[in-house]
Scaffold this active site. Structure first.
Site, PDB file in Angstrom:
ATOM      1  N   GLU A  83      -1.528 -10.545   3.655  1.00 41.83           N
ATOM      2  CA  GLU A  83      -1.068  -9.655   4.751  1.00 41.83           C
ATOM      3  C   GLU A  83      -1.501 -10.257   6.025  1.00 41.83           C
ATOM      4  O   GLU A  83      -0.603 -10.131   6.940  1.00 41.83           O
ATOM      5  CB  GLU A  83      -1.875  -8.217   4.641  1.00 41.83           C
ATOM      6  CG  GLU A  83      -1.297  -7.479   3.549  1.00 41.83           C
ATOM      7  CD  GLU A  83      -2.165  -6.235   3.161  1.00 41.83           C
ATOM      8  OE1 GLU A  83      -1.526  -5.104   2.622  1.00 41.83           O
ATOM      9  OE2 GLU A  83      -3.237  -6.208   3.549  1.00 41.83           O
ATOM     10  N   LYS A 114      -7.989  -3.587   6.928  1.00 42.72           N
ATOM     11  CA  LYS A 114      -7.060  -3.596   5.890  1.00 42.72           C
ATOM     12  C   LYS A 114      -7.667  -4.349   4.568  1.00 42.72           C
ATOM     13  O   LYS A 114      -8.715  -4.836   4.729  1.00 42.72           O
ATOM     14  CB  LYS A 114      -5.755  -4.408   6.355  1.00 42.72           C
ATOM     15  CG  LYS A 114      -5.027  -3.705   7.318  1.00 42.72           C
ATOM     16  CD  LYS A 114      -3.781  -4.559   7.840  1.00 42.72           C
ATOM     17  CE  LYS A 114      -2.798  -4.847   6.699  1.00 42.72           C
ATOM     18  NZ  LYS A 114      -2.520  -3.788   6.128  1.00 42.72           N
ATOM     19  N   GLY A 137      -6.391  -2.345  -0.577  1.00 42.73           N
ATOM     20  CA  GLY A 137      -5.454  -2.521  -1.596  1.00 42.73           C
ATOM     21  C   GLY A 137      -5.741  -3.873  -2.191  1.00 42.73           C
ATOM     22  O   GLY A 137      -5.039  -4.142  -3.504  1.00 42.73           O
ATOM     23  N   LYS A 153      -7.068   7.865   9.297  1.00 44.10           N
ATOM     24  CA  LYS A 153      -7.530   6.629   9.307  1.00 44.10           C
ATOM     25  C   LYS A 153      -8.155   5.893  10.598  1.00 44.10           C
ATOM     26  O   LYS A 153      -8.543   4.950  10.837  1.00 44.10           O
ATOM     27  CB  LYS A 153      -6.334   5.515   9.110  1.00 44.10           C
ATOM     28  CG  LYS A 153      -5.752   5.922   7.635  1.00 44.10           C
ATOM     29  CD  LYS A 153      -6.573   5.747   6.567  1.00 44.10           C
ATOM     30  CE  LYS A 153      -5.943   5.625   5.157  1.00 44.10           C
ATOM     31  NZ  LYS A 153      -5.300   6.922   4.930  1.00 44.10           N
ATOM     32  N   GLY A 159       0.726  -1.223   0.090  1.00 40.79           N
ATOM     33  CA  GLY A 159       0.073   0.024  -0.057  1.00 40.79           C
ATOM     34  C   GLY A 159       0.754   1.195  -0.033  1.00 40.79           C
ATOM     35  O   GLY A 159       1.935   1.132  -0.036  1.00 40.79           O
ATOM     36  N   SER A 160       0.233   2.382   0.042  1.00 41.70           N
ATOM     37  CA  SER A 160       0.873   3.651  -0.186  1.00 41.70           C
ATOM     38  C   SER A 160       1.771   4.259   0.993  1.00 41.70           C
ATOM     39  O   SER A 160       2.680   4.517   0.976  1.00 41.70           O
ATOM     40  CB  SER A 160      -0.116   4.726  -0.348  1.00 41.70           C
ATOM     41  OG  SER A 160      -1.131   4.876   0.452  1.00 41.70           O
ATOM     42  N   ALA A 165      -2.773   0.686   7.352  1.00 45.24           N
ATOM     43  CA  ALA A 165      -4.255   0.279   7.297  1.00 45.24           C
ATOM     44  C   ALA A 165      -5.287   1.291   6.922  1.00 45.24           C
ATOM     45  O   ALA A 165      -4.928   2.315   6.596  1.00 45.24           O
ATOM     46  CB  ALA A 165      -4.508  -0.118   8.892  1.00 45.24           C
ATOM     47  N   ASP A 166      -6.542   0.624   6.554  1.00 45.64           N
ATOM     48  CA  ASP A 166      -7.546   1.442   6.259  1.00 45.64           C
ATOM     49  C   ASP A 166      -8.100   2.147   7.270  1.00 45.64           C
ATOM     50  O   ASP A 166      -9.000   3.380   7.117  1.00 45.64           O
ATOM     51  CB  ASP A 166      -8.345   0.859   5.287  1.00 45.64           C
ATOM     52  CG  ASP A 166      -7.580   0.266   3.984  1.00 45.64           C
ATOM     53  OD1 ASP A 166      -6.871   0.796   3.277  1.00 45.64           O
ATOM     54  OD2 ASP A 166      -7.568  -1.131   3.706  1.00 45.64           O
TER      55      ASP A 166
END
Length: 260
Positions: A133, A124, A127, A151, A55-56, A113-114
């Protein structure tokens, strides 16, 4: 061009002293992610087996690990990537790689994490890499999660964005309906994730993702987790419960470190 946290702080101080009317320096979301990622890499020591997130935000951490290896500040690192994308990134940086078959115990994993709730439970997988993960981060002694302050949520699903569930392609609509009905009390809407061409998004494992959109708290997370996993056709879900040992949050006022 991104400016380091300390440089930005100095710039802000200089601006406040020399020109009170100058606008404050605002950190972008990506700069906040980078700050959190670099802080997490401070936990890395030579000789470690590392779980490399996807992820970013995690990308910044992997870049930093590669940089420290090149500088000789880290040595004898072995990375376990959580996606094909991270695998390719790590290879390009010269990070030695392996897998769980050869290294079933991981010293430290770093990932984003989202969503993060007040108990450090995570969402999570937006993505698309949630299964790998969870396998990697479930095998680590310490899991450092890195996020920017956007987040943080009161409860998982509280952002109104996707709660991902990886499902087998076979009769995915049947599985999606089961998931939607399971959380009907929370106003759940289940949608198949699409790729950029309009077809089903396919994970690294050849599966689909059904995204759950929730209007209300789903209640006991462990009960919800067990119920999801009992549905035939579900591979894994994106709730990472009681897995993060440390969460690093970067915000405009600095870094906050939350430990279990």
């Amino acid at each position: 061009m991104a400016i380091a946290w300390s440089e930005k702080a100095s710039s802000m101080e200089a601006l406040s002293l020399s020109s009170p009317v100058s606008p404050p320096v605002i950190l972008t979301q990506d700069e906040l992610k980078k700050i959190a990622a670099y802080k997490a890499v401070e936990f890395v020591e030579s000789g470690m087996v590392l779980g490399l997130g996807t992820g970013s935000t995690a990308k910044h951490a992997v870049d930093r690990i590669g940089e420290l290896l090149r500088q000789g500040k880290l040595k004898n690192i072995i990375g376990i990537p959580t996606s094909r994308k991270t695998h390719e990134q790590a290879l390009s940086l010269g990070i030695p790689l392996s897998d769980l078959d050869h290294h079933p115990t991981i010293d430290l994993a770093i990932d984003g994490a989202d969503e993060v709730d007040p108990h450090l439970n995570l969402v999570k997988g937006r993505g698309g890499s949630l299964l790998r993960e969870k396998m990697v981060e479930g095998a680590c002694k310490k899991f450092v999660c890195i996020v920017d302050e956007s987040k943080l949520v009161k409860y998982l699903g509280g952002s109104g964005l996707a709660m991902p569930v990886e499902v087998v392609p076979f009769c995915w609509k049947f599985t999606a309906n089961k998931l939607q009905n399971l959380f009907q009390h929370s106003g759940c809407v289940a949608k198949l994730r699409s790729d950029c061409k309009g077809g089903p998004f396919v994970t690294d494992n050849g599966n689909y993702i059904v995204d759950l959109y929730l209007k209300k708290d789903i209640g006991d997370l462990q009960v919800a987790s067990d119920a999801i996993l009992r549905i035939a056709g579900v591979v894994e879900h994106g709730m990472f419960l009681d897995m993060a040992t440390t969460v690093i949050v970067a915000g405009e006022l600095g870094i906050t470190i939350k430990n279990k």
